[in-house]
Structure formats: structure tokens, C-alpha cells
Design a protein around this motif. Structure first.
Motif, PDB file in Angstrom:
ATOM      1  N   LEU A   1       1.955 -13.053   8.695  1.00  0.00           N
ATOM      2  CA  LEU A   1       2.202 -13.131   7.265  1.00  0.00           C
ATOM      3  C   LEU A   1       0.940 -13.300   6.428  1.00  0.00           C
ATOM      4  O   LEU A   1       0.804 -12.672   5.375  1.00  0.00           O
ATOM      5  N   ASP A   2       0.031 -14.153   6.857  1.00  0.00           N
ATOM      6  CA  ASP A   2      -1.191 -14.363   6.080  1.00  0.00           C
ATOM      7  C   ASP A   2      -2.010 -13.087   5.995  1.00  0.00           C
ATOM      8  O   ASP A   2      -2.564 -12.750   4.941  1.00  0.00           O
ATOM      9  N   GLU A   3      -2.092 -12.376   7.114  1.00  0.00           N
ATOM     10  CA  GLU A   3      -2.848 -11.125   7.135  1.00  0.00           C
ATOM     11  C   GLU A   3      -2.166 -10.062   6.284  1.00  0.00           C
ATOM     12  O   GLU A   3      -2.828  -9.290   5.578  1.00  0.00           O
ATOM     13  N   ALA A   4      -0.832 -10.027   6.342  1.00  0.00           N
ATOM     14  CA  ALA A   4      -0.085  -9.061   5.533  1.00  0.00           C
ATOM     15  C   ALA A   4      -0.297  -9.331   4.043  1.00  0.00           C
ATOM     16  O   ALA A   4      -0.554  -8.407   3.259  1.00  0.00           O
ATOM     17  N   ARG A   5      -0.213 -10.605   3.655  1.00  0.00           N
ATOM     18  CA  ARG A   5      -0.408 -10.968   2.248  1.00  0.00           C
ATOM     19  C   ARG A   5      -1.806 -10.534   1.771  1.00  0.00           C
ATOM     20  O   ARG A   5      -1.959  -9.994   0.672  1.00  0.00           O
ATOM     21  N   PHE A   6      -2.806 -10.777   2.607  1.00  0.00           N
ATOM     22  CA  PHE A   6      -4.178 -10.410   2.251  1.00  0.00           C
ATOM     23  C   PHE A   6      -4.293  -8.908   1.982  1.00  0.00           C
ATOM     24  O   PHE A   6      -4.919  -8.492   0.998  1.00  0.00           O
ATOM     25  N   GLU A   7      -3.678  -8.097   2.844  1.00  0.00           N
ATOM     26  CA  GLU A   7      -3.773  -6.647   2.686  1.00  0.00           C
ATOM     27  C   GLU A   7      -3.021  -6.170   1.454  1.00  0.00           C
ATOM     28  O   GLU A   7      -3.506  -5.287   0.719  1.00  0.00           O
ATOM     29  N   PHE A   8      -1.841  -6.734   1.191  1.00  0.00           N
ATOM     30  CA  PHE A   8      -1.083  -6.320   0.013  1.00  0.00           C
ATOM     31  C   PHE A   8      -1.822  -6.689  -1.274  1.00  0.00           C
ATOM     32  O   PHE A   8      -1.868  -5.903  -2.222  1.00  0.00           O
ATOM     33  N   LEU A   9      -2.391  -7.889  -1.310  1.00  0.00           N
ATOM     34  CA  LEU A   9      -3.156  -8.304  -2.482  1.00  0.00           C
ATOM     35  C   LEU A   9      -4.387  -7.421  -2.678  1.00  0.00           C
ATOM     36  O   LEU A   9      -4.731  -7.061  -3.808  1.00  0.00           O
ATOM     37  N   THR A  10      -5.034  -7.079  -1.563  1.00  0.00           N
ATOM     38  CA  THR A  10      -6.195  -6.197  -1.647  1.00  0.00           C
ATOM     39  C   THR A  10      -5.791  -4.843  -2.220  1.00  0.00           C
ATOM     40  O   THR A  10      -6.462  -4.294  -3.103  1.00  0.00           O
ATOM     41  N   SER A  11      -4.683  -4.301  -1.722  1.00  0.00           N
ATOM     42  CA  SER A  11      -4.197  -3.010  -2.210  1.00  0.00           C
ATOM     43  C   SER A  11      -3.871  -3.079  -3.697  1.00  0.00           C
ATOM     44  O   SER A  11      -4.232  -2.171  -4.473  1.00  0.00           O
ATOM     45  N   LEU A  12      -3.229  -4.162  -4.113  1.00  0.00           N
ATOM     46  CA  LEU A  12      -2.863  -4.322  -5.526  1.00  0.00           C
ATOM     47  C   LEU A  12      -4.090  -4.415  -6.418  1.00  0.00           C
ATOM     48  O   LEU A  12      -4.115  -3.858  -7.518  1.00  0.00           O
ATOM     49  N   GLU A  13      -5.106  -5.118  -5.953  1.00  0.00           N
ATOM     50  CA  GLU A  13      -6.308  -5.271  -6.764  1.00  0.00           C
ATOM     51  C   GLU A  13      -7.145  -4.000  -6.793  1.00  0.00           C
ATOM     52  O   GLU A  13      -7.839  -3.726  -7.775  1.00  0.00           O
ATOM     53  N   LEU A  14      -7.076  -3.225  -5.720  1.00  0.00           N
ATOM     54  CA  LEU A  14      -7.805  -1.961  -5.692  1.00  0.00           C
ATOM     55  C   LEU A  14      -7.164  -0.937  -6.620  1.00  0.00           C
ATOM     56  O   LEU A  14      -7.861  -0.112  -7.222  1.00  0.00           O
TER      57      LEU A  14
ATOM     58  N   ASP B   1      -9.706   2.014   0.312  1.00  0.00           N
ATOM     59  CA  ASP B   1      -8.537   2.902   0.210  1.00  0.00           C
ATOM     60  C   ASP B   1      -7.279   2.034   0.155  1.00  0.00           C
ATOM     61  O   ASP B   1      -6.888   1.418   1.154  1.00  0.00           O
ATOM     62  N   GLU B   2      -6.650   1.977  -1.002  1.00  0.00           N
ATOM     63  CA  GLU B   2      -5.504   1.071  -1.180  1.00  0.00           C
ATOM     64  C   GLU B   2      -4.297   1.457  -0.335  1.00  0.00           C
ATOM     65  O   GLU B   2      -3.517   0.597   0.092  1.00  0.00           O
ATOM     66  N   LYS B   3      -4.145   2.743  -0.034  1.00  0.00           N
ATOM     67  CA  LYS B   3      -3.011   3.173   0.788  1.00  0.00           C
ATOM     68  C   LYS B   3      -3.164   2.668   2.226  1.00  0.00           C
ATOM     69  O   LYS B   3      -2.186   2.233   2.851  1.00  0.00           O
ATOM     70  N   ILE B   4      -4.377   2.757   2.741  1.00  0.00           N
ATOM     71  CA  ILE B   4      -4.629   2.253   4.096  1.00  0.00           C
ATOM     72  C   ILE B   4      -4.384   0.749   4.152  1.00  0.00           C
ATOM     73  O   ILE B   4      -3.738   0.247   5.074  1.00  0.00           O
ATOM     74  N   ARG B   5      -4.885   0.015   3.149  1.00  0.00           N
ATOM     75  CA  ARG B   5      -4.713  -1.437   3.143  1.00  0.00           C
ATOM     76  C   ARG B   5      -3.234  -1.807   3.040  1.00  0.00           C
ATOM     77  O   ARG B   5      -2.762  -2.751   3.688  1.00  0.00           O
ATOM     78  N   ASN B   6      -2.478  -1.078   2.243  1.00  0.00           N
ATOM     79  CA  ASN B   6      -1.048  -1.338   2.144  1.00  0.00           C
ATOM     80  C   ASN B   6      -0.349  -1.118   3.478  1.00  0.00           C
ATOM     81  O   ASN B   6       0.450  -1.942   3.933  1.00  0.00           O
ATOM     82  N   ASP B   7      -0.654   0.005   4.111  1.00  0.00           N
ATOM     83  CA  ASP B   7       0.015   0.336   5.367  1.00  0.00           C
ATOM     84  C   ASP B   7      -0.361  -0.638   6.483  1.00  0.00           C
ATOM     85  O   ASP B   7       0.468  -0.971   7.336  1.00  0.00           O
ATOM     86  N   LEU B   8      -1.601  -1.105   6.458  1.00  0.00           N
ATOM     87  CA  LEU B   8      -2.008  -2.134   7.422  1.00  0.00           C
ATOM     88  C   LEU B   8      -1.215  -3.410   7.168  1.00  0.00           C
ATOM     89  O   LEU B   8      -0.768  -4.075   8.110  1.00  0.00           O
ATOM     90  N   GLY B   9      -1.001  -3.736   5.905  1.00  0.00           N
ATOM     91  CA  GLY B   9      -0.180  -4.899   5.575  1.00  0.00           C
ATOM     92  C   GLY B   9       1.242  -4.766   6.092  1.00  0.00           C
ATOM     93  O   GLY B   9       1.849  -5.743   6.548  1.00  0.00           O
ATOM     94  N   VAL B  10       1.774  -3.553   6.024  1.00  0.00           N
ATOM     95  CA  VAL B  10       3.145  -3.326   6.505  1.00  0.00           C
ATOM     96  C   VAL B  10       3.263  -3.615   7.995  1.00  0.00           C
ATOM     97  O   VAL B  10       4.197  -4.294   8.437  1.00  0.00           O
TER      98      VAL B  10
END
Length: 230
Positions: free
Chosen positions: A154-167, A137-146
Motif C-alpha cells: 500500500l505505501d508503495e502504491a500510494r507513492f506511485e499514484f501521488l507521483t503520477s498525479l503530480e506529474l 512518465d505518469e502512465k508508467i508510474r500509475n501502472d506500477l502503482g496498480v
């Protein structure tokens, strides 16, 4: 400053209590609440969805109020509208989804509510649970990144944003959040490249800059407090 950070974070959440069901009036829900709606009920729910997309939240809620509350699908939509309206009814509805087929959405909503209150630790707990339940779920991954970004993880946030973008290719919200992170790290060329590729508007880039500056101020304040304690 915390209020400013929380307000900025809300703008970047897609779609941000306690983890258990507690004494919620919705705590008695079972899997049967996820039963299929009738065709007429589906029609009413689709109409409510369309109204919500148009920003007609009160009209959307009125349509949902004509549907049986025992359905988790209906409760989720009500919870989302109440959250957007800033109403307290959202939290017990999200809690009532825990243990149903929409448990991930319940955890997601509770995480969004916690983030809106500036409680990033609690938001992280809920959103990490949601991500484990619905990892694509890209919305969940984005919000977790936030919420990771709010905590400067920062590293964890970047990972979640990239995951959301790729999803979800072309997800402007995740792109905006990643641009914010890149600006915070003074990686201006990468931020500009991503902003161009995601077709972000100048106003959106300006928002990302303001958010990055607020995070820098937050980090500096925290550093000064640590120095004072020493």
C-alpha cells in the motif's frame, strides 16, 4: 477470485513475458530503428493515432501496416493496438523495443501484458525497469502503482499514484486508483475529498468501491489460508 482481481486491475491500468528478448523475431532491432520518419510517414502515423483515440483500432492498425516495420515508433503503436485487441502479436513487438530508444515503452507494455494475465510479480519487474528508464512518465508510474496495490503493497502504491498525479495534474485514472486505495484503508473522508477534487463520476467512485472490496476479499482469503497452514 484471481480472475476477478485481474479483470478489475485491467480497468485501472493506463494506457498492463519474459524480461529478455529471447528468440523474438524482433530481437535484431538496433538504435537505427528510431530514425526519423518521412513527412508522409509521419502523416500516416498521426492519422493512425487519431483513429486509435477514436476507438477505431482496426482502422488504425490498417494505417500502421502501410509503414515500414523497422521503425520502433511504428512497432510501439502496433503493439499497443494488438494489446487492446487481446492479440498475441503484442508481446513480441514489445520485446523488440528492448534495447532501442523506446525500451521504457517496451518494458511498460510487457508489464501491462503481465498484469492482464494476473502475474503481478512479473508485471512489477517490467514496470520497475520502465520507471527507472522513464521516471517522469505518469502512465508508467500509475501502472506500477496498480500492480503494487494488487499485491497490497500500500505505501508503495500510494507513492506511485501521488507521483503520477503530480506529474500530470488532473489525471483521473491515477486519482481513481488512489481513491480505491483510500477506500480500502477506510479513509472515506480523504477518498471523498479526492473524488470531488478530481471530478470523478458516481460510476467511477462505485468502481473504486467495488475494486477496494475485491482487494479486501483477497486479503481476507490470503489471511485465512495462512491461518490454516499454521
Amino acid at each position: 477470485m484471481k480472475a476477478v482481481i485481474a479483470a478489475c486491475a485491467l480497468l485501472m491500468l493506463g494506457g498492463c513475458a519474459t524480461g529478455g528478448q529471447g528468440n523474438s523475431p524482433w530481437a535484431g532491432l538496433t538504435g537505427s530503428s528510431c530514425a526519423k520518419l518521412s513527412s508522409d510517414q509521419e502523416l500516416s502515423m498521426n492519422l493512425a493515432d487519431d483513429m486509435a483515440k477514436e476507438g477505431k483500432l482496426h482502422a488504425s492498425l490498417a494505417n500502421l501496416q502501410g509503414l515500414p516495420e523497422r521503425y520502433a515508433q511504428v512497432q510501439l503503436r502496433k503493439a499497443r493496438i494488438y494489446r487492446q485487441l487481446g492479440r498475441s502479436e503484442a508481446e513480441p513487438l514489445y520485446k523488440g523495443l528492448l534495447g532501442t530508444c523506446l525500451a521504457a515503452e517496451g518494458e511498460h507494455g510487457l508489464g501491462q501484458l503481465a498484469a492482464g494475465r494476473g502475474d503481478n510479480a512479473l508485471a512489477t519487474t517490467h514496470l520497475e525497469r520502465a520507471a527507472r528508464m522513464a521516471p517522469t512518465d505518469e502512465k508508467i508510474r500509475n501502472d506500477l502503482g496498480v500492480v503494487y496495490l494488487n499485491q497490497l503493497r500500500l505505501d508503495e502504491a500510494r507513492f506511485e499514484f501521488l507521483t503520477s498525479l503530480e506529474l500530470k495534474q488532473g489525471d483521473s485514472l491515477a486519482a481513481l486508483n488512489l481513491v480505491t486505495l483510500l477506500i480500502y484503508q477506510d479513509q472515506w473522508s480523504q477518498a471523498a475529498e479526492l473524488a470531488s477534487r478530481a471530478e470523478l463520476t458516481p460510476a467511477q467512485v462505485g468502481d473504486a468501491q467495488a475494486r477496494a472490496q475485491a482487494l479486501k476479499t483477497q486479503a481476507k482469503t490470503a489471511s485465512n489460508q495462512v491461518a490454516a497452514i499454521k
